[in-house]
Design an enzyme around this catalytic site. Structure first.
Site, short mmCIF file in Angstrom:
data_model
loop_
_atom_site.label_atom_id
_atom_site.label_comp_id
_atom_site.label_asym_id
_atom_site.label_seq_id
_atom_site.Cartn_x
_atom_site.Cartn_y
_atom_site.Cartn_z
N SER A 120 -18.74 89.33 76.41
CA SER A 120 -17.36 89.32 75.92
C SER A 120 -17.33 89.34 74.39
CB SER A 120 -16.63 88.10 76.50
OG SER A 120 -15.24 88.20 76.33
N ASP A 147 -15.82 91.49 82.65
CA ASP A 147 -16.35 90.40 81.82
C ASP A 147 -17.34 89.54 82.61
OD1 ASP A 147 -16.60 87.87 80.44
OD2 ASP A 147 -14.80 88.38 79.32
#
Length: 600
Positions: free
Chosen positions: A347, A458
């Site tokens: 991320s 993610d």
């Protein structure tokens, strides 16, 4: 070497042995007298899997490799070094050999036969029984062998004429000199294979031996290869991947397949990006391919750390704006002279880590990332996701251009959750922008990134700080084991999840909207915070395991900053810096206390 010299050497080896060093002088002398010494050439198999165990051996000098299988099914296991023994469990239990044992270097070994073992056991039953019972116990418990200091030998071999092997050997020896004593062995001027001193003497005096091979398959080149624990093949960037005369000849040496082999691709000092990394992938059984630039000591220092299992990997976790703390930690590492040999992230950590691996200065990373985060995103029909993700994709393409992960001097990976397979997918190849995009696509909020039909989002769903992936990459791929390097993990994901006013019976859209305009209103979770927390709950559950896998786990105190507080990037980075400086002062690891430059 005279028999008396061998006897004295056997005594020294036995005293250094983890198991037999506890024996008193009388037993040690009798054991040393019962040993039969033999010189074995590199590549010689001394024990074969399945054969009856009629002896055990001690390594006096050189080294042995334990392995099973052959060809594509070959598995390499531990090395047996001077002072260590092998075969004792089979001898005691009278079982067939469980693996092959082969000399990986020209070695001297000392055998203890079954007949001699039984005679010694009758003479010293109590002392030897205690030692051998403990040996079997450690074997059954898989107790690791204690680390013993020995010289590590490296052969630097050119794959073609003009491959700059001499320069690589010199640079590598210089890098090793910062770690311990080193001896650089160059080709003899008379064309012989004589080293001038016995290899045993050199191993006892130095911690690192660097053999510089010739650019032809000479006797010296073959000797250097046989004496090496690891072989570093050298090639100039832009040259053919075809097998040349030197490599072809060395492939015929016994035990070639048991050597740890690496490839160094030498580039000009002003090379902008590495070349040919992808072309070499999979064409040989090299553990790794290392791009280096002439005249860049930092590149060779990184190479030396990888070769010795002391490389440093930094893992950056996700956490929205709180991820700016990574920049403060990276600044602290740089100021303290701590190298960064690999970087990986998830991320926000992937976004910052990718720019760092590209060599972007830290302050510029902060400015670029803050501008990127402030770009907003367009809502879309919520069939696949809440926002379209097109702006983020466009800006990542602008940020990284056509750079691929093969175009980096510092290795990098980005973690993503593979929704299709329910696993973490580690992205270390292909376009850099695409890897960062997949790692920055929260499920439900952004559309998944497609990867050969799989859906990537993610990675925090499974592991927000991808330490497991870094541990694998610090390992020894050919030996299928994890490495001994150092992992510094940075976690900026605050542990408290979203909550609501205890007086509420149900969540209200209007109360949530009102809370946006009233700073005194009790908090009501938004869809963004709910999705964020849901996407991080798996990683939070794995936090204990992740901490255990890291050598240093840093958690900068960034709870006061909101996930969207990008305007406070400078403050957040400063918090990370001050926190890291305080923590680093307490570290004692030899690599982490050095002053080597972390940036090439």
């Amino acid at each position: 070497m005279a028999h008396m010299d061998l006897h004295e050497k056997a005594i020294r080896v036995l005293r250094a042995s983890r198991g037999f060093g506890v024996l008193d002088d009388a037993v040690l002398n009798d054991l040393a007298s019962a040993l039969v010494f033999r010189d074995v050439s590199g590549g010689t198999q001394v024990y074969k899997e399945g054969e009856q165990s009629d002896s055990m051996l001690f390594v006096v000098s050189g080294g042995m490799r334990v392995s099973r299988g052959a060809g594509a099914d070959l598995n390499l296991y531990n090395e047996v070094r001077p002072g260590q023994s092998v075969g004792e469990v089979g001898l005691i239990l009278q079982q067939p050999r469980t693996a092959d044992v082969t000399a990986i270097r020209d070695s001297t070994v000392a055998y203890l036969s079954r007949a001699s073992y039984e005679e010694l056991l009758a003479k010293h039953p109590l002392a030897l029984n205690q030692v051998f019972v403990k040996t079997v116990y450690n074997f059954m418990r898989h107790t690791p062998v204690a680390h013993q200091q020995y010289a590590q030998s490296f052969a630097v071999v050119p794959l073609h004429a003009g491959a700059e092997a001499a320069e690589v050997a010199h640079r590598l020896a210089t890098a090793f000199a910062t770690m311990g004593s080193v001896h650089h062995l160059r080709p003899p001027a008379d064309g012989s294979s004589h080293v001038g001193r016995h290899a045993d003497e050199l191993e006892g005096e130095y911690e690192f031996l660097v053999y510089e091979a010739e650019d032809k398959p000479s006797e010296w080149t073959r000797r250097a290869f046989r004496q090496a624990d690891q072989v570093i093949f050298v090639c100039s960037a832009g040259t053919s991947q075809a097998i040349g005369e030197i490599e072809d000849r060395l492939m015929q040496e016994p035990g070639f397949h048991l050597k740890r082999k690496h490839l160094v691709l030498v580039h000009k000092d002003d090379a902008r990006i590495p070349a040919d990394i992808g072309l070499w992938r999979g064409v040989r059984e090299f553990e790794r391919t290392y791009p280096v630039r002439e005249g860049r000591p930092a590149d060779f220092s990184r190479l030396a750390r990888f070769l010795t299992g002391t490389a440093v990997g930094v893992v950056l976790g996700g956490g929205g704006a709180r991820g700016f703390a990574h920049l403060g930690v990276l600044r602290a590492l740089e100021e303290c002279g701590i190298p960064v040999d690999l970087v990986g992230g998830n991320s926000m950590g992937a976004l910052i880590g990718a720019q760092f691996a590209c060599g972007v200065p830290l302050e510029e990373i902060r400015e670029r990332t803050q501008a990127f985060a402030g770009g907003g995103e367009r809502l879309t029909l919520p069939v696949i996701s809440i926002v379209s993700g097109r702006r983020v994709e466009r800006d990542l393409k602008r940020m990284f251009g056509d750079t691929t992960m093969d175009d980096l001097w510092t290795p990098f990976f980005a973690a993503a959750c593979n929704l299709s397979k329910g696993i973490t997918t580690v992205q270390d190849r292909g376009p850099l922008w695409r890897a960062v995009l997949a790692s920055n696509s929260p499920a439900g909020l952004f559309p998944p990134v497609l990867d050969k039909g799989d859906l990537l989002v993610d990675g925090a769903i499974l592991e927000n700080v991808p330490v497991e992936a870094m541990r694998v990459r610090l390992g020894t791929p050919l030996e299928k084991r994890r490495g001994n390097g150092t992992i510094i993990a940075i976690d900026v994901d605050v542990r408290e999840g979203p909550g609501a006013d205890p007086s509420l019976n149900r969540l209200s859209v209007w109360k949530t909207v009102k809370g946006y305009f009233s700073p005194n209103a009790n908090p009501t979770p938004s869809i963004a915070s709910i999705l964020y927390s849901a996407g991080h709950i798996g990683g939070a559950a794995q936090r204990g395991r992740t901490i255990a896998q890291a050598d240093h786990y840093l958690e900068p105190p960034v709870a006061e900053f909101s996930l969207m507080g990008y305007a406070r990037s400078r403050e957040i980075a400063e918090v990370g810096y001050r926190y890291a400086i305080e923590k680093i002062e307490k570290w004692t690891h030899p690599v982490l206390s050095g002053r080597a430059s972390m940036r090439g």
